[in-house]
Design a protein around this motif. Structure first.
Motif, PDB file in Angstrom:
ATOM      1  N   PRO A   1       0.809  -1.220   0.000  1.00 56.44           N
ATOM      2  CA  PRO A   1       0.000   0.000   0.000  1.00 56.44           C
ATOM      3  C   PRO A   1       0.844   1.272   0.000  1.00 56.44           C
ATOM      4  O   PRO A   1       0.481   2.266  -0.590  1.00 56.44           O
ATOM      5  CB  PRO A   1      -0.824  -0.128   1.278  1.00 56.44           C
ATOM      6  N   SER A   2       1.995   1.245   0.667  1.00 59.13           N
ATOM      7  CA  SER A   2       2.802   2.467   0.740  1.00 59.13           C
ATOM      8  C   SER A   2       3.410   2.832  -0.604  1.00 59.13           C
ATOM      9  O   SER A   2       3.832   3.966  -0.809  1.00 59.13           O
ATOM     10  CB  SER A   2       3.908   2.287   1.782  1.00 59.13           C
TER      11      SER A   2
ATOM     12  N   CYS B   1       0.331   4.812  -5.842  1.00 58.36           N
ATOM     13  CA  CYS B   1       0.265   6.223  -6.233  1.00 58.36           C
ATOM     14  C   CYS B   1      -0.626   7.026  -5.288  1.00 58.36           C
ATOM     15  O   CYS B   1      -1.804   6.714  -5.110  1.00 58.36           O
ATOM     16  CB  CYS B   1      -0.302   6.280  -7.656  1.00 58.36           C
ATOM     17  N   LYS B   2      -0.039   8.064  -4.711  1.00 60.71           N
ATOM     18  CA  LYS B   2      -0.839   8.977  -3.877  1.00 60.71           C
ATOM     19  C   LYS B   2      -0.055  10.266  -3.636  1.00 60.71           C
ATOM     20  O   LYS B   2       1.140  10.346  -3.931  1.00 60.71           O
ATOM     21  CB  LYS B   2      -1.237   8.325  -2.558  1.00 60.71           C
ATOM     22  N   ALA B   3      -0.759  11.269  -3.113  1.00 59.47           N
ATOM     23  CA  ALA B   3      -0.111  12.556  -2.828  1.00 59.47           C
ATOM     24  C   ALA B   3       0.758  12.416  -1.586  1.00 59.47           C
ATOM     25  O   ALA B   3       0.340  11.802  -0.597  1.00 59.47           O
ATOM     26  CB  ALA B   3      -1.165  13.626  -2.622  1.00 59.47           C
ATOM     27  N   ARG B   4       1.961  12.938  -1.681  1.00 57.54           N
ATOM     28  CA  ARG B   4       2.888  12.910  -0.540  1.00 57.54           C
ATOM     29  C   ARG B   4       3.143  14.348  -0.100  1.00 57.54           C
ATOM     30  O   ARG B   4       3.100  15.277  -0.909  1.00 57.54           O
ATOM     31  CB  ARG B   4       4.242  12.279  -0.944  1.00 57.54           C
TER      32      ARG B   4
ATOM     33  N   HIS C   1       3.522  10.393  -5.983  1.00 57.96           N
ATOM     34  CA  HIS C   1       4.535   9.352  -6.095  1.00 57.96           C
ATOM     35  C   HIS C   1       3.882   8.001  -5.811  1.00 57.96           C
ATOM     36  O   HIS C   1       3.002   7.896  -4.957  1.00 57.96           O
ATOM     37  CB  HIS C   1       5.681   9.591  -5.120  1.00 57.96           C
ATOM     38  N   GLY C   2       4.340   6.994  -6.544  1.00 55.44           N
ATOM     39  CA  GLY C   2       3.863   5.641  -6.292  1.00 55.44           C
ATOM     40  C   GLY C   2       3.543   4.912  -7.583  1.00 55.44           C
ATOM     41  O   GLY C   2       3.610   5.484  -8.670  1.00 55.44           O
TER      42      GLY C   2
END
Lengths: 115, 240
Positions: A10-11, A14-17, A44-45
């Motif tokens: 999960p980490s 893709c998601k907003a960091r 990123h992701g």
């Protein structure tokens, strides 16, 4: 060909960091009056197969992940990119000693998606 | 070398922000310069809790479309003492460089704000304020009235705090954006309820019944210019 399923934790998805841009770091602190910095964030992701709804994939991205799973070397995964950005305001002196307040669009990443 | 490497993308980014390069450091500004309180208020509102509900390309304070608000500084000089057309008047030239706006920008509003910084030594006083557009440069000895057009004539009551007058000059300022079309403005001030001898303070070297605040100019003028860069204001976006 059978689909290749790569494990994606999960980490890694893709998601907003969080990214705080301090104007001091880019040497702009002398002419920007305010803000001194802001939470810009970044995307990123990975965009793994199958794309879940939370990854905001386009139809094209869904198909691309499918093809990627079949041919990981020939076709890359879709890109993890900003899909919703918001503006900020900046207050600064220009080169004519005028004080300027300006609204700038697309400065903050609110949401990321696979495209 | 890393600094040099960083300069090229920085130029691109600053260009997209509508800047030709890094502005001069704020520390090198003229002494006494400050950020107008109205701009601070607008900035804070844009950062506030309800900012998401407002349109970043509308300046609600002035009720016009725009994403850029400039306080354009006056570059005119104070012609202290006797005016060419009114012996008892204080005369001030006003000049605002409107070429700071990029050609792509659409000017929505240009509002002249004149603030009078006087301390009162005795009683309330009123000033007659006349504002002229300078139409062309006048030759020495020529009739000074011929090269100017009256824009505003009103009396202003001086208070114990700085007194301000605002004038909408949008159409005029739009014309100033064209090269060679900006001859500026002329401001004439005449004390209305003063004896002739009390008018002497406006003449250098005399006593000052209307004492100017020492650190401030007698008259301070700014042009608030609100403009819209259509490339940076697409429709249908909501602010953060």
């Amino acid at each position: 060909r059978s689909a290749v399923h790569l494990p994606v934790t999960p980490s890694n998805v893709c998601k907003a960091r969080r990214l705080y841009i301090d104007f001091k770091d880019v040497g702009w602190q002398d002419w920007i009056i305010a803000p001194q910095g802001y939470m810009a964030n970044y995307c990123h992701g990975e965009c793994p197969f199958p794309l879940s709804e939370s990854l905001n994939g386009t139809n094209h991205a869904i198909l691309q992940t499918l093809v990627h799973s079949l041919d990981p070397h020939g076709t890359p995964q879709p890109c993890c990119v900003p899909i919703h950005l918001s503006p900020i305001s900046m207050l600064y002196y220009d080169n004519n000693d005028n004080v300027v307040l300006r609204h700038y669009q697309d400065m903050v990443v609110d949401e990321c998606g696979c495209r | 070398s890393r600094v040099e490497e960083a300069k090229s993308p920085e130029r691109l980014f600053l260009g997209s922000l509508g800047l030709s390069g890094r502005p001069r450091p704020a520390g090198s500004q003229q002494p006494g310069r400050h950020v107008p309180s109205a701009l601070w208020r607008m900035f804070r509102r844009s950062e506030g809790d309800h900012a998401e509900e407002s349109d970043p390309c509308t300046v609600s304070e002035y009720g016009v479309r725009g994403n850029i608000i400039r306080y354009v500084q006056d570059q005119g000089r104070l012609v202290s003492g006797w005016s060419s057309s009114c012996r008892a008047c204080l005369e001030k030239q006003l000049y605002f460089n409107m070429s700071v706006l990029q050609p792509v920008e659409l000017l929505s509003l240009a509002q002249l704000e004149i603030t009078f910084h006087w301390k009162l030594l005795q009683g309330p006083r009123a000033l007659s304020v006349s504002l002229y557009q300078v139409i062309r440069a006048t030759l020495r000895g020529a009739d000074p009235q011929a090269g100017r057009r009256l824009l505003l004539s009103q009396s202003v009551r001086l208070q114990h705090e700085p007194t301000s007058v605002a004038v909408d000059l949008t159409a005029l300022a739009e014309g100033w954006r064209k090269p060679g079309r900006n001859y500026g403005l002329l401001l004439e001030l005449l004390p209305l309820d003063a004896e002739p001898e009390e008018l002497l303070p406006f003449h250098p070297g005399n006593s000052l019944p209307l004492e100017p605040a020492s650190a401030l100019p007698l008259v301070q003028a700014s042009l608030v210019a609100v403009s819209l860069n259509p490339h940076q204001c697409r429709s249908g976006r909501r602010r953060r």
